[in-house]
Design a protein around this motif. Structure first.
Motif, PDB file in Angstrom:
ATOM      1  N   GLU A 290     -69.791 -18.212 -26.277  1.00 39.62           N
ATOM      2  CA  GLU A 290     -69.697 -16.799 -26.620  1.00 39.62           C
ATOM      3  C   GLU A 290     -68.280 -16.531 -27.114  1.00 39.62           C
ATOM      4  O   GLU A 290     -67.310 -16.905 -26.446  1.00 39.62           O
ATOM      5  CB  GLU A 290     -70.020 -15.921 -25.412  1.00 39.62           C
ATOM      6  N   LYS A 291     -68.154 -15.898 -28.271  1.00 37.56           N
ATOM      7  CA  LYS A 291     -66.826 -15.686 -28.843  1.00 37.56           C
ATOM      8  C   LYS A 291     -66.077 -14.518 -28.219  1.00 37.56           C
ATOM      9  O   LYS A 291     -64.861 -14.463 -28.287  1.00 37.56           O
ATOM     10  CB  LYS A 291     -66.899 -15.519 -30.356  1.00 37.56           C
ATOM     11  N   HIS A 292     -66.787 -13.585 -27.614  1.00 42.36           N
ATOM     12  CA  HIS A 292     -66.134 -12.412 -27.016  1.00 42.36           C
ATOM     13  C   HIS A 292     -65.741 -12.706 -25.568  1.00 42.36           C
ATOM     14  O   HIS A 292     -66.457 -13.398 -24.847  1.00 42.36           O
ATOM     15  CB  HIS A 292     -67.056 -11.196 -27.063  1.00 42.36           C
TER      16      HIS A 292
ATOM     17  N   VAL B  71     -75.941 -23.573 -27.024  1.00 41.45           N
ATOM     18  CA  VAL B  71     -76.511 -22.302 -27.439  1.00 41.45           C
ATOM     19  C   VAL B  71     -75.363 -21.450 -27.964  1.00 41.45           C
ATOM     20  O   VAL B  71     -74.382 -21.220 -27.254  1.00 41.45           O
ATOM     21  CB  VAL B  71     -77.219 -21.587 -26.265  1.00 41.45           C
ATOM     22  N   ALA B  72     -75.466 -20.998 -29.212  1.00 41.26           N
ATOM     23  CA  ALA B  72     -74.437 -20.164 -29.820  1.00 41.26           C
ATOM     24  C   ALA B  72     -74.768 -18.704 -29.581  1.00 41.26           C
ATOM     25  O   ALA B  72     -75.735 -18.180 -30.113  1.00 41.26           O
ATOM     26  CB  ALA B  72     -74.342 -20.453 -31.312  1.00 41.26           C
ATOM     27  N   GLY B  73     -73.989 -18.054 -28.730  1.00 40.67           N
ATOM     28  CA  GLY B  73     -74.168 -16.635 -28.458  1.00 40.67           C
ATOM     29  C   GLY B  73     -74.608 -16.375 -27.037  1.00 40.67           C
ATOM     30  O   GLY B  73     -75.601 -16.929 -26.578  1.00 40.67           O
ATOM     31  N   GLY B  74     -73.834 -15.554 -26.348  1.00 40.81           N
ATOM     32  CA  GLY B  74     -74.130 -15.234 -24.957  1.00 40.81           C
ATOM     33  C   GLY B  74     -74.747 -13.869 -24.774  1.00 40.81           C
ATOM     34  O   GLY B  74     -74.535 -13.226 -23.748  1.00 40.81           O
ATOM     35  N   GLY B  75     -75.520 -13.423 -25.761  1.00 41.98           N
ATOM     36  CA  GLY B  75     -76.255 -12.177 -25.615  1.00 41.98           C
ATOM     37  C   GLY B  75     -77.496 -12.400 -24.766  1.00 41.98           C
ATOM     38  O   GLY B  75     -77.677 -13.472 -24.174  1.00 41.98           O
TER      39      GLY B  75
ATOM     40  N   ILE C 177     -78.437 -16.147 -23.259  1.00 38.37           N
ATOM     41  CA  ILE C 177     -78.324 -16.371 -21.821  1.00 38.37           C
ATOM     42  C   ILE C 177     -79.668 -16.775 -21.224  1.00 38.37           C
ATOM     43  O   ILE C 177     -79.744 -17.690 -20.401  1.00 38.37           O
ATOM     44  CB  ILE C 177     -77.768 -15.112 -21.118  1.00 38.37           C
ATOM     45  N   VAL C 178     -80.747 -16.103 -21.625  1.00 42.93           N
ATOM     46  CA  VAL C 178     -82.074 -16.459 -21.104  1.00 42.93           C
ATOM     47  C   VAL C 178     -82.451 -17.865 -21.568  1.00 42.93           C
ATOM     48  O   VAL C 178     -82.962 -18.663 -20.782  1.00 42.93           O
ATOM     49  CB  VAL C 178     -83.140 -15.420 -21.514  1.00 42.93           C
ATOM     50  N   LEU C 179     -82.172 -18.199 -22.828  1.00 39.26           N
ATOM     51  CA  LEU C 179     -82.468 -19.543 -23.310  1.00 39.26           C
ATOM     52  C   LEU C 179     -81.677 -20.577 -22.508  1.00 39.26           C
ATOM     53  O   LEU C 179     -82.230 -21.593 -22.072  1.00 39.26           O
ATOM     54  CB  LEU C 179     -82.144 -19.676 -24.793  1.00 39.26           C
ATOM     55  N   GLY C 180     -80.390 -20.329 -22.302  1.00 36.92           N
ATOM     56  CA  GLY C 180     -79.576 -21.246 -21.509  1.00 36.92           C
ATOM     57  C   GLY C 180     -80.105 -21.420 -20.105  1.00 36.92           C
ATOM     58  O   GLY C 180     -80.156 -22.532 -19.570  1.00 36.92           O
ATOM     59  N   LEU C 181     -80.530 -20.329 -19.489  1.00 38.25           N
ATOM     60  CA  LEU C 181     -81.087 -20.376 -18.137  1.00 38.25           C
ATOM     61  C   LEU C 181     -82.369 -21.198 -18.098  1.00 38.25           C
ATOM     62  O   LEU C 181     -82.526 -22.072 -17.230  1.00 38.25           O
ATOM     63  CB  LEU C 181     -81.364 -18.957 -17.637  1.00 38.25           C
TER      64      LEU C 181
END
Length: 62
Positions: free
Chosen positions: A34-36, A9-13, A17-21
């Motif tokens: 997440e790049k930040h 998943v590209a992006g930890g917004g 995060i919900v998709l990853g969970l």
């Protein structure tokens, strides 16, 4: 990234995060990138999501 990752998943917004969970709960070996280094900023998804979204309830966010 681990060789056994099935989904990236590209992006930890909020959405990432919900998709990853949800994927991890379904048994998918997922990596969220997440790049930040911190979360001290505004997220675009924060303004797009409805607070009563059924996906948030399934994720346990209510």
């Amino acid at each position: 990234m681990a060789a056994e990752t099935q989904c990236v998943v590209a992006g930890g917004g909020p959405a990432g995060i919900v998709l990853g969970l949800l994927l991890a709960r379904a048994g998918v070996k997922v990596t969220v990138l997440e790049k930040h280094a911190d979360f001290l900023r505004e997220f675009q998804g924060r303004y797009c999501a409805r607070l009563d979204d059924p996906a948030l309830g399934r994720a346990g966010a209510r």
